[in-house]
Design a protein around this motif. Structure first.
Motif, mmCIF file in Angstrom:
data_model
loop_
_atom_site.group_PDB
_atom_site.id
_atom_site.type_symbol
_atom_site.label_atom_id
_atom_site.label_comp_id
_atom_site.label_asym_id
_atom_site.label_seq_id
_atom_site.Cartn_x
_atom_site.Cartn_y
_atom_site.Cartn_z
ATOM 1 N N VAL A 136 0.843 -1.213 0.000
ATOM 2 C CA VAL A 136 0.000 0.000 0.000
ATOM 3 C C VAL A 136 0.872 1.254 0.000
ATOM 4 N N LEU A 137 1.907 1.254 0.873
ATOM 5 C CA LEU A 137 2.815 2.411 0.892
ATOM 6 C C LEU A 137 3.548 2.561 -0.436
ATOM 7 N N GLY A 138 3.890 1.441 -1.050
ATOM 8 C CA GLY A 138 4.556 1.491 -2.352
ATOM 9 C C GLY A 138 3.680 2.132 -3.407
ATOM 10 N N ARG A 139 2.382 1.760 -3.431
ATOM 11 C CA ARG A 139 1.477 2.350 -4.417
ATOM 12 C C ARG A 139 1.279 3.840 -4.159
ATOM 13 N N LEU A 140 1.106 4.207 -2.892
ATOM 14 C CA LEU A 140 0.941 5.632 -2.563
ATOM 15 C C LEU A 140 2.192 6.431 -2.936
ATOM 16 N N GLY A 141 3.359 5.838 -2.649
ATOM 17 C CA GLY A 141 4.603 6.518 -2.990
ATOM 18 C C GLY A 141 4.766 6.702 -4.483
ATOM 19 N N ALA A 142 4.416 5.681 -5.251
ATOM 20 C CA ALA A 142 4.527 5.761 -6.709
ATOM 21 C C ALA A 142 3.596 6.840 -7.260
ATOM 22 N N ILE A 143 2.363 6.869 -6.737
ATOM 23 C CA ILE A 143 1.412 7.897 -7.186
ATOM 24 C C ILE A 143 1.922 9.294 -6.837
ATOM 25 N N LEU A 144 2.405 9.454 -5.601
ATOM 26 C CA LEU A 144 2.867 10.766 -5.144
ATOM 27 C C LEU A 144 4.053 11.269 -5.959
ATOM 28 N N VAL A 145 5.055 10.404 -6.160
ATOM 29 C CA VAL A 145 6.255 10.815 -6.908
ATOM 30 C C VAL A 145 5.909 11.128 -8.358
ATOM 31 N N THR A 146 5.061 10.303 -8.953
ATOM 32 C CA THR A 146 4.677 10.533 -10.346
ATOM 33 C C THR A 146 3.938 11.859 -10.500
ATOM 34 N N GLN A 147 2.966 12.095 -9.621
ATOM 35 C CA GLN A 147 2.205 13.346 -9.692
ATOM 36 C C GLN A 147 3.104 14.554 -9.446
ATOM 37 N N LEU A 148 4.038 14.412 -8.506
ATOM 38 C CA LEU A 148 4.936 15.523 -8.172
ATOM 39 C C LEU A 148 5.830 15.874 -9.362
ATOM 40 N N THR A 149 6.374 14.871 -10.024
ATOM 41 C CA THR A 149 7.261 15.153 -11.163
ATOM 42 C C THR A 149 6.480 15.741 -12.346
ATOM 43 N N ILE A 150 5.266 15.250 -12.577
ATOM 44 C CA ILE A 150 4.446 15.799 -13.664
ATOM 45 C C ILE A 150 4.084 17.253 -13.368
ATOM 46 N N LEU A 151 3.657 17.532 -12.123
ATOM 47 C CA LEU A 151 3.300 18.897 -11.740
ATOM 48 C C LEU A 151 4.513 19.827 -11.837
ATOM 49 N N SER A 152 5.670 19.335 -11.408
ATOM 50 C CA SER A 152 6.889 20.145 -11.493
ATOM 51 C C SER A 152 7.221 20.489 -12.940
ATOM 52 N N SER A 153 7.027 19.538 -13.827
ATOM 53 C CA SER A 153 7.279 19.789 -15.246
ATOM 54 C C SER A 153 6.377 20.896 -15.772
ATOM 55 N N LEU A 154 5.102 20.817 -15.407
ATOM 56 C CA LEU A 154 4.157 21.830 -15.876
ATOM 57 C C LEU A 154 4.496 23.206 -15.319
ATOM 58 N N LEU A 155 4.799 23.272 -14.027
ATOM 59 C CA LEU A 155 5.123 24.559 -13.409
ATOM 60 C C LEU A 155 6.399 25.155 -13.984
ATOM 61 N N LEU A 156 7.410 24.310 -14.221
ATOM 62 C CA LEU A 156 8.648 24.807 -14.822
ATOM 63 C C LEU A 156 8.406 25.323 -16.238
ATOM 64 N N ALA A 157 7.555 24.625 -16.998
ATOM 65 C CA ALA A 157 7.257 25.067 -18.357
ATOM 66 C C ALA A 157 6.539 26.407 -18.350
ATOM 67 N N VAL A 158 5.566 26.575 -17.459
ATOM 68 C CA VAL A 158 4.834 27.846 -17.369
ATOM 69 C C VAL A 158 5.769 28.969 -16.930
#
Length: 392
Positions: A38-60
């Motif tokens: 369960v922690l592994g799935r939550l961690g994977a979701i969190l890291v993936t969302q964080l990197t995608i959001l960071s990409s968008l914010l850096l692009a903007v």
């Protein structure tokens, strides 16, 4: 890597893609019901969302230069005023019926909270009037704030006409941005008290006359006549209601972002109206985009009109007027730095006079422009003639 560097953006995008791929590949292995899966799935979701959001914010951020350095991102801004450096030689660095209301009409004070107006008696700090300017040729009625210096109300100046700075906000900002965020009236009042600026009327306007369209101070074929508004209607309206100079030597344009672009365009296209311009973080070309629509029309005439709004093309191909210009940028944080250097180089052998204010760092935001507005107002004021004439 710098905050706005392409290498950082590409690296974060690559990391985001790898995180998505790894999440898809590892997800079956984390399908158990225990705590670790369960922690592994939550961690994977969190890291993936964080990197995608960071990409968008850096692009903007990269596209708009909101933050130019890591220090600015965490709130560490350099607030020291900029310094102006002379670059080239020279002498200084449709109709609307006016009706009974006249060309300048009082406007209400609604929405003027936090405007940073100077506080005190108008004979000592000046006053700001909220008005609407009637454009007889452009066919529009536009809001404006007019700062009147304290001398305007003093007995010894009652017969004097004052110089004028037409201050233009960026798009989509309004006149309130010039007072509330850029603090133009308060800065001018402080400079006058310190005797760093001569008494000057400042009228604050937005660059568009047909919101939400960004008209970029351009006379659009079969559309809004923004250049006409700034070069004919605004001077006519102000001269009809205020003691301001009647000759061009008393008039200047100043603006930030797209308002700075407007200021440069007005000076180079209409030097007999605005022989002085100060531009904070301007562009040097006007392009069509989603906010402007087609500003120039079609066919060969449209292409020529577009070329004429490219200031590099103008300096190379058209007669250059004797105007005084100030341009600003920063070495780190502003996308226009290389174009500013190019513009200064192109102007060196021309009859115009150019000064520049280059910060070591500063992004495309009000924190940067507040460092520049004081020196810019001081420089602009010194280019103008006061008193230009005395009323009979």
């Amino acid at each position: 890597m710098g905050l706005t560097s392409r290498s950082l953006l590409y690296t974060v995008v690559l990391v985001a893609v790898l995180c998505v791929v790894l999440t898809v590949w590892l997800w079956p292995r984390m399908a158990g019901r225990g705590v670790l899966p369960v922690l592994g799935r939550l961690g994977a979701i969190l890291v993936t969302q964080l990197t995608i959001l960071s990409s968008l914010l850096l692009a903007v951020n990269s596209a708009n230069s909101f933050y130019g350095t890591w220090g600015e991102l965490v709130g560490k801004y350099d607030r020291a005023p900029g310094r102006i450096t002379p670059v080239t030689g020279g002498g200084g660095a449709g109709t609307v019926d006016a009706g009974q209301g006249g060309l300048v009409r009082p406007a209400g004070t609604e929405g003027q909270g936090g405007m940073n107006f100077p506080k005190g008696p108008k004979e000592k700090v000046g006053a700001v009037e909220s008005v609407r300017l009637v454009g007889r040729r452009s066919g529009v009625v536009e809001p404006a704030l007019v700062y009147l210096p304290p001398q305007y109300f003093q007995e010894q100046y009652k017969r004097h006409r004052f110089p004028v700075i037409v201050a233009i906000s960026g798009y989509p900002g309004g006149v309130d941005s010039l007072s509330k965020h850029l603090q133009v009236p308060k800065t001018a009042s402080d400079l006058l008290a310190e005797k760093k600026m001569q008494p000057t009327v400042i009228v604050m306007l937005r660059p568009t006359i047909q919101p939400p369209r960004d008209t970029e101070c351009v006379d659009v074929p079969d559309g809004p006549q923004a250049q006409t508004y700034f070069t004919h209607d605004v001077p006519e309206a102000l001269r009809s209601a205020y003691r301001v100079g009647h000759q061009a030597s008393a008039w200047a344009a100043l603006g930030y972002s797209s308002g700075g672009t407007c200021a440069l365009e007005l000076a180079l296209r209409q030097p007999k109206v605005y022989p002085v311009a100060a531009a904070l973080s301007p562009d040097y070309r006007i392009h069509n985009d989603a906010t402007t629509g087609n500003l120039f029309g079609g066919g060969e005439e449209g292409k020529q009109r577009k070329r004429e709004h490219d200031l590099f093309w103008r300096l190379e191909n058209l007669p250059v007027p004797r105007v005084s210009l100030l341009v600003t940028s920063s070495k780190q944080g502003e996308k226009n730095f290389k174009d500013t250097e190019k513009f200064v180089r192109a102007a060196k052998d021309k009859p115009l006079t150019v000064a520049q204010m280059i910060l070591e760092s500063g992004s495309h935001n009000f924190t940067t422009w507040r460092r520049e507005i004081g020196p810019a107002l001081e420089w602009t004021s010194k280019q103008l003639v006061f008193p230009q004439d005395v009323q009979n």
